[in-house]
Design a protein around this motif. Structure first.
Motif, short mmCIF file in Angstrom:
data_model
loop_
_atom_site.label_atom_id
_atom_site.label_comp_id
_atom_site.label_asym_id
_atom_site.label_seq_id
_atom_site.Cartn_x
_atom_site.Cartn_y
_atom_site.Cartn_z
N ARG A 203 -9.52 -9.56 -6.03
CA ARG A 203 -9.45 -10.28 -7.30
C ARG A 203 -8.89 -11.68 -7.16
O ARG A 203 -8.67 -12.37 -8.15
N GLY A 204 -8.61 -12.09 -5.92
CA GLY A 204 -8.12 -13.44 -5.68
C GLY A 204 -6.61 -13.58 -5.70
O GLY A 204 -6.11 -14.70 -5.56
N THR A 205 -5.88 -12.49 -5.88
CA THR A 205 -4.42 -12.56 -5.89
C THR A 205 -3.91 -12.78 -4.47
O THR A 205 -4.38 -12.14 -3.54
N ARG A 206 -2.95 -13.69 -4.34
CA ARG A 206 -2.39 -14.01 -3.03
C ARG A 206 -1.00 -13.39 -2.87
O ARG A 206 -0.20 -13.38 -3.82
N HIS A 207 -0.73 -12.88 -1.68
CA HIS A 207 0.56 -12.26 -1.38
C HIS A 207 1.05 -12.80 -0.04
O HIS A 207 0.33 -12.74 0.95
N GLU A 208 2.29 -13.32 -0.02
CA GLU A 208 2.88 -13.79 1.22
C GLU A 208 3.48 -12.61 1.98
O GLU A 208 3.97 -11.65 1.39
N ALA A 209 3.46 -12.71 3.29
CA ALA A 209 3.96 -11.62 4.12
C ALA A 209 4.63 -12.19 5.36
O ALA A 209 4.20 -13.20 5.89
N ASP A 210 5.69 -11.53 5.79
CA ASP A 210 6.30 -11.86 7.07
C ASP A 210 5.61 -11.10 8.20
O ASP A 210 5.48 -11.60 9.30
N ARG A 211 5.18 -9.87 7.88
CA ARG A 211 4.50 -9.05 8.87
C ARG A 211 3.37 -8.27 8.20
O ARG A 211 3.49 -7.88 7.05
N VAL A 212 2.32 -8.05 8.94
CA VAL A 212 1.16 -7.31 8.43
C VAL A 212 0.93 -6.10 9.33
O VAL A 212 0.83 -6.25 10.55
N VAL A 213 0.84 -4.93 8.73
CA VAL A 213 0.58 -3.70 9.47
C VAL A 213 -0.67 -3.04 8.89
O VAL A 213 -0.74 -2.81 7.68
N LEU A 214 -1.64 -2.75 9.72
CA LEU A 214 -2.88 -2.12 9.27
C LEU A 214 -2.75 -0.60 9.32
O LEU A 214 -2.50 -0.03 10.38
N CYS A 215 -2.92 0.05 8.18
CA CYS A 215 -2.92 1.52 8.08
C CYS A 215 -4.20 1.93 7.35
O CYS A 215 -4.15 2.58 6.31
N ILE A 216 -5.33 1.56 7.91
CA ILE A 216 -6.60 1.67 7.18
C ILE A 216 -7.35 2.95 7.49
O ILE A 216 -8.40 3.21 6.91
N GLY A 217 -6.87 3.78 8.41
CA GLY A 217 -7.55 5.04 8.69
C GLY A 217 -8.85 4.85 9.45
O GLY A 217 -9.17 3.78 9.96
#
Length: 335
Positions: A203-217
């Motif tokens: 939907r175009g919402t932006r979120h800042e992150a210090d770390r990204v972890v993929l738990c996508i299965g």
């Protein structure tokens, strides 16, 4: 999983709100540095003998809210310095369960014994204890024998376990100042940013992150043969079987592509639903899954003599026969 700041400046406290020396934020990140500090002087450590009770300045977020996310939440909630905030992106209605452990028929079992299904690192009996508590609460107190299929509980029961662990983990994080935020949108883009990353949802919402972890299965099965189309009769993803297989005529012939564990689930579900037509499991190698069961210690107490194939006699010159050497060397009960 994505990690994002919550905007709060946590500082080291000594009991009731006192600041660390110099009044600068204290982070428990590796080497005493917060990912937001880019080469500058790291925050000071608390004085000797004094315990820092502040949380790290940085927070976490994640792609996916299934079993992998639950494992991570449980681990974070038990850390001495959990993150200040965790953001979980999960658009589906299978929060914490994921695709494999959604609510489904009881005949669909987990693929491994319960002793191998713990989500808590270093505690292999965590799921077993949860199962024991569940049996006591429901009144199912009978003992489980080494050969009992209950060692492989239904997948939906394991999904209940995942939900329970996730709820407890969220509560522990909340009690210690770490907030868990759930975003019911799909994150479609992640781009590097200063000190971390920026994620954008569908939907175009932006979120800042210090770390990204993929738990996508593992995702849904691939339609490698291009069978999906407007005509009915093809089920690309059999889960949940209680819904996808419900419309199959019990007299129709069913062909299952593959002979793995998913094929076994389909066969069990059809049988449980009263299917009477032929069911074919189609495979290029024709190998069924290996039997997975709890090992049982057994001491051999009896030995039964059996016949062993060995030529009792062999031909010699002049058309006569003599007892073979192999047969002569066998015990009398084996010859």
């Amino acid at each position: 999983m994505l990690v994002g700041p919550d905007g709060r400046g946590h500082r080291c406290t000594r009991g009731a709100g006192a600041r660390s020396r110099g009044g600068r934020p204290w982070s428990r990140e590796q080497n005493g540095r917060c990912p937001r500090h880019s080469g500058g002087e790291p925050p000071p450590r608390p004085p000797a003998g004094e315990r820092c009770t502040a949380w790290p300045v940085c927070a976490r977020s994640r792609f996916g809210g299934g079993g992998g996310a639950v494992c991570l939440l449980d681990a974070l909630s038990q850390e001495s310095g959990p993150p200040a905030a965790v953001t979980v992106f999960e658009p589906s209605d299978r929060l914490w369960r994921g695709r494999p452990y959604q609510r489904d028929a009881d005949c669909i079992l987990v693929n491994l014994p319960s002793r191998a299904m713990s989500v808590r690192a270093g505690d292999t009996r965590h799921f077993d204890r949860w199962l024991a508590d569940r049996r006591r609460q429901t009144g199912a107190l009978r003992e489980v024998s080494p050969f009992d299929v209950a060692a492989f509980p239904p997948r939906a029961v394991f999904g209940d376990y995942l939900e329970s662990v996730a709820q407890q983990s969220v509560a522990r994080l909340d009690e210690r100042g770490g907030k868990v935020r759930l975003v019911r949108e799909r994150s479609v883009r992640a781009a590097p940013a200063a000190g971390g990353a920026v994620l954008t949802t569908e939907r175009g919402t932006r979120h800042e992150a210090d770390r990204v972890v993929l738990c996508i299965g593992a995702g849904v099965p691939d339609d490698g043969f291009g069978l999906d189309g407007p005509e009915p009769g093809f089920v690309p993803d059999p889960y949940p079987v209680a819904r996808t297989l419900a419309g199959i005529d019990p007299q129709h012939t069913v062909a299952v592509l593959g002979t793995g564990l998913t094929a076994v689930d389909v066969a069990l579900a059809l049988r449980a639903g009263g299917h009477q037509g032929p069911v074919f499991l189609l495979s290029r190698h024709g190998v069924l899954p290996a039997v997975r069961q709890q090992p049982v210690v057994h001491t051999l107490r009896h030995f039964t003599c059996f016949s062993q194939e060995a030529p009792a006699f062999r031909p010699v010159r002049n058309g006569s026969w003599e007892r073979s050497r192999e047969a002569a060397e066998l015990p009398s009960c084996l010859s």
